[in-house]
Design a protein around this motif. Structure first.
Motif, PDB file in Angstrom:
ATOM      1  N   ALA A 167      37.303  40.918  37.466  1.00  0.00           N
ATOM      2  CA  ALA A 167      36.689  40.383  36.263  1.00  0.00           C
ATOM      3  C   ALA A 167      37.735  40.195  35.162  1.00  0.00           C
ATOM      4  CB  ALA A 167      35.573  41.302  35.788  1.00  0.00           C
ATOM      5  N   THR A 168      38.652  41.139  35.026  1.00  0.00           N
ATOM      6  CA  THR A 168      39.711  41.031  34.013  1.00  0.00           C
ATOM      7  C   THR A 168      40.620  39.840  34.295  1.00  0.00           C
ATOM      8  OG1 THR A 168      39.689  43.416  33.629  1.00  0.00           O
ATOM      9  CG2 THR A 168      41.669  42.222  32.970  1.00  0.00           C
ATOM     10  N   VAL A 169      40.988  39.665  35.567  1.00  0.00           N
ATOM     11  CA  VAL A 169      41.856  38.551  35.946  1.00  0.00           C
ATOM     12  C   VAL A 169      41.146  37.216  35.704  1.00  0.00           C
ATOM     13  CG1 VAL A 169      43.012  37.437  37.894  1.00  0.00           C
ATOM     14  CG2 VAL A 169      43.171  39.908  37.606  1.00  0.00           C
ATOM     15  N   ALA A 170      39.854  37.151  36.065  1.00  0.00           N
ATOM     16  CA  ALA A 170      39.106  35.907  35.898  1.00  0.00           C
ATOM     17  C   ALA A 170      38.930  35.566  34.418  1.00  0.00           C
ATOM     18  CB  ALA A 170      37.746  36.026  36.582  1.00  0.00           C
ATOM     19  N   ARG A 171      38.668  36.567  33.595  1.00  0.00           N
ATOM     20  CA  ARG A 171      38.539  36.317  32.158  1.00  0.00           C
ATOM     21  C   ARG A 171      39.862  35.808  31.574  1.00  0.00           C
ATOM     22  NH1 ARG A 171      34.327  38.398  29.073  1.00  0.00           N
ATOM     23  NH2 ARG A 171      32.678  39.471  30.229  1.00  0.00           N
ATOM     24  N   ALA A 172      40.971  36.341  32.059  1.00  0.00           N
ATOM     25  CA  ALA A 172      42.273  35.882  31.584  1.00  0.00           C
ATOM     26  C   ALA A 172      42.522  34.431  32.001  1.00  0.00           C
ATOM     27  CB  ALA A 172      43.377  36.793  32.124  1.00  0.00           C
ATOM     28  N   ALA A 173      42.120  34.066  33.227  1.00  0.00           N
ATOM     29  CA  ALA A 173      42.261  32.683  33.689  1.00  0.00           C
ATOM     30  C   ALA A 173      41.409  31.746  32.838  1.00  0.00           C
ATOM     31  CB  ALA A 173      41.869  32.580  35.164  1.00  0.00           C
ATOM     32  N   HIS A 174      40.225  32.201  32.477  1.00  0.00           N
ATOM     33  CA  HIS A 174      39.339  31.412  31.616  1.00  0.00           C
ATOM     34  C   HIS A 174      39.966  31.217  30.241  1.00  0.00           C
ATOM     35  CE1 HIS A 174      35.979  31.320  28.595  1.00  0.00           C
ATOM     36  NE2 HIS A 174      35.564  30.352  29.390  1.00  0.00           N
ATOM     37  N   LEU A 209      33.366  34.979  41.995  1.00  0.00           N
ATOM     38  CA  LEU A 209      34.296  35.209  40.894  1.00  0.00           C
ATOM     39  C   LEU A 209      35.720  34.843  41.305  1.00  0.00           C
ATOM     40  CD1 LEU A 209      34.269  36.106  37.991  1.00  0.00           C
ATOM     41  CD2 LEU A 209      34.553  38.475  38.743  1.00  0.00           C
ATOM     42  N   ARG A 210      36.085  35.140  42.545  1.00  0.00           N
ATOM     43  CA  ARG A 210      37.413  34.739  43.037  1.00  0.00           C
ATOM     44  C   ARG A 210      37.553  33.222  43.034  1.00  0.00           C
ATOM     45  NH1 ARG A 210      36.355  38.651  47.258  1.00  0.00           N
ATOM     46  NH2 ARG A 210      37.482  40.601  46.844  1.00  0.00           N
ATOM     47  N   ILE A 211      36.506  32.540  43.475  1.00  0.00           N
ATOM     48  CA  ILE A 211      36.529  31.072  43.483  1.00  0.00           C
ATOM     49  C   ILE A 211      36.710  30.543  42.069  1.00  0.00           C
ATOM     50  CG2 ILE A 211      35.156  29.002  43.905  1.00  0.00           C
ATOM     51  CD1 ILE A 211      33.829  30.560  46.243  1.00  0.00           C
ATOM     52  N   ALA A 212      35.948  31.081  41.122  1.00  0.00           N
ATOM     53  CA  ALA A 212      36.054  30.636  39.730  1.00  0.00           C
ATOM     54  C   ALA A 212      37.459  30.860  39.193  1.00  0.00           C
ATOM     55  CB  ALA A 212      35.033  31.371  38.868  1.00  0.00           C
ATOM     56  N   CYS A 213      38.050  32.000  39.520  1.00  0.00           N
ATOM     57  CA  CYS A 213      39.403  32.303  39.053  1.00  0.00           C
ATOM     58  C   CYS A 213      40.406  31.296  39.600  1.00  0.00           C
ATOM     59  CB  CYS A 213      39.768  33.727  39.464  1.00  0.00           C
ATOM     60  SG  CYS A 213      41.348  34.299  38.801  1.00  0.00           S
ATOM     61  N   ARG A 214      40.305  30.984  40.887  1.00  0.00           N
ATOM     62  CA  ARG A 214      41.224  30.014  41.492  1.00  0.00           C
ATOM     63  C   ARG A 214      41.040  28.629  40.886  1.00  0.00           C
ATOM     64  NH1 ARG A 214      39.989  32.765  46.475  1.00  0.00           N
ATOM     65  NH2 ARG A 214      38.474  31.141  47.006  1.00  0.00           N
ATOM     66  N   LEU A 215      39.792  28.235  40.663  1.00  0.00           N
ATOM     67  CA  LEU A 215      39.532  26.908  40.101  1.00  0.00           C
ATOM     68  C   LEU A 215      40.078  26.787  38.678  1.00  0.00           C
ATOM     69  CD1 LEU A 215      35.854  26.317  41.314  1.00  0.00           C
ATOM     70  CD2 LEU A 215      37.934  25.240  42.198  1.00  0.00           C
ATOM     71  N   LEU A 216      39.880  27.810  37.868  1.00  0.00           N
ATOM     72  CA  LEU A 216      40.364  27.771  36.488  1.00  0.00           C
ATOM     73  C   LEU A 216      41.890  27.746  36.446  1.00  0.00           C
ATOM     74  CD1 LEU A 216      37.902  30.331  34.872  1.00  0.00           C
ATOM     75  CD2 LEU A 216      37.872  27.858  34.634  1.00  0.00           C
ATOM     76  N   THR A 217      42.514  28.508  37.330  1.00  0.00           N
ATOM     77  CA  THR A 217      43.978  28.507  37.395  1.00  0.00           C
ATOM     78  C   THR A 217      44.496  27.142  37.827  1.00  0.00           C
ATOM     79  OG1 THR A 217      43.996  30.877  37.912  1.00  0.00           O
ATOM     80  CG2 THR A 217      45.974  29.612  38.465  1.00  0.00           C
ATOM     81  N   ARG A 218      43.843  26.549  38.806  1.00  0.00           N
ATOM     82  CA  ARG A 218      44.231  25.216  39.271  1.00  0.00           C
ATOM     83  C   ARG A 218      44.102  24.177  38.167  1.00  0.00           C
ATOM     84  NH1 ARG A 218      39.968  22.388  42.908  1.00  0.00           N
ATOM     85  NH2 ARG A 218      39.200  21.929  40.799  1.00  0.00           N
TER      86      ARG A 218
END
Length: 238
Positions: free
Chosen positions: A141-148, A201-210
């Motif tokens: 969750a922390t990593v995904a929020r940072a990607a967002h 959540l992993r998918i969302a993180c990868r998409l936002l980073t991309r």
């Protein structure tokens, strides 16, 4: 029209259906400008309470060339219901409305003749039971929020986005993160269809980073969300 079942009930229910060229994610708001006669009638039925709970289904069209839905093969199988929250009738009979996305469903049958608008038999879709993950979920969750945050700081002005509330649940977080971001329809549909919260959540993180990488490489930013009005308009189904 039958009363929607409770969210824990896996049986089918009946929903009015609104096909769009976008994917609605649970928890997000959807503003719509209603101009077609059939959807003016749907809005009138929602406002009057003819449709139980003011709830209807939004599902993405598989092709932007579709002008008239005749079968399930023209629609994605998984959609999201949404509840009418605000409706303003304009002098010429059109409506401006705001809805709040609620819960996912799977299309089972399509009725194109019983009402001016489409009606569908649907089955509610729940997430898979979460597996024990220890601190993994908090870390992700922390990593995904940072990607967002990186995406939004690259794409928007500070007033055009906001971080999800700290108490947003793991099941809701991927949807909340994607709400501020312009993702291709297929990617949003993938998020909608994923039944495991951690995988979602992993998918969302990868998409936002991309997408952040794309923006940095292109040196361009998209229009602010409030100016992208055409994304919430349906294809002409006349």
């Amino acid at each position: 029209m039958t009363e929607p079942e409770s969210e824990s009930d896996a049986t089918t229910t009946i929903l009015p259906l609104f096909p769009l060229q976008t994917v609605l994610l649970p928890g997000t708001k959807l503003p719509l400008h209603i101009f077609e006669p059939r959807y003016r009638q749907l809005t009138a039925d929602l406002v009057s309470g003819t449709v139980p709970g003011r709830e209807f289904g939004v599902v993405a069209l598989r092709s932007s060339l579709t002008r008239e839905v005749r079968g399930l093969d023209q629609l994605y199988e998984i959609g999201c219901s949404t509840v009418l929250r605000e409706a303003k009738r304009l002098p010429d009979g059109r409506f401006d409305v705001v809805t709040q996305a609620r819960r996912r469903f799977r299309l089972r049958e399509l009725d194109c003749v019983s009402a001016p608008y489409l009606i569908a038999s649907v089955e509610w879709v729940d997430d898979d039971p979460p597996a024990p993950s220890g601190g993994m979920a908090d870390c992700l969750a922390t990593v995904a929020r940072a990607a967002h945050q990186r995406y939004c700081e690259t794409a928007w002005r500070s007033e055009d986005w906001h971080a999800p509330d700290p108490d947003t649940t793991l099941a809701e977080l991927a949807y909340a993160l994607a709400a501020d971001c312009l993702l291709p329809l297929e990617d949003r549909q993938r998020l909608l269809e994923e039944l495991h919260p951690l995988r979602r959540l992993r998918i969302a993180c990868r998409l936002l980073t991309r997408e952040t990488g794309f923006l940095n490489t292109l040196g361009a930013v998209p229009l602010p969300p409030g100016e992208l009005t055409d994304l919430s308009r349906p294809a002409s189904l006349n």
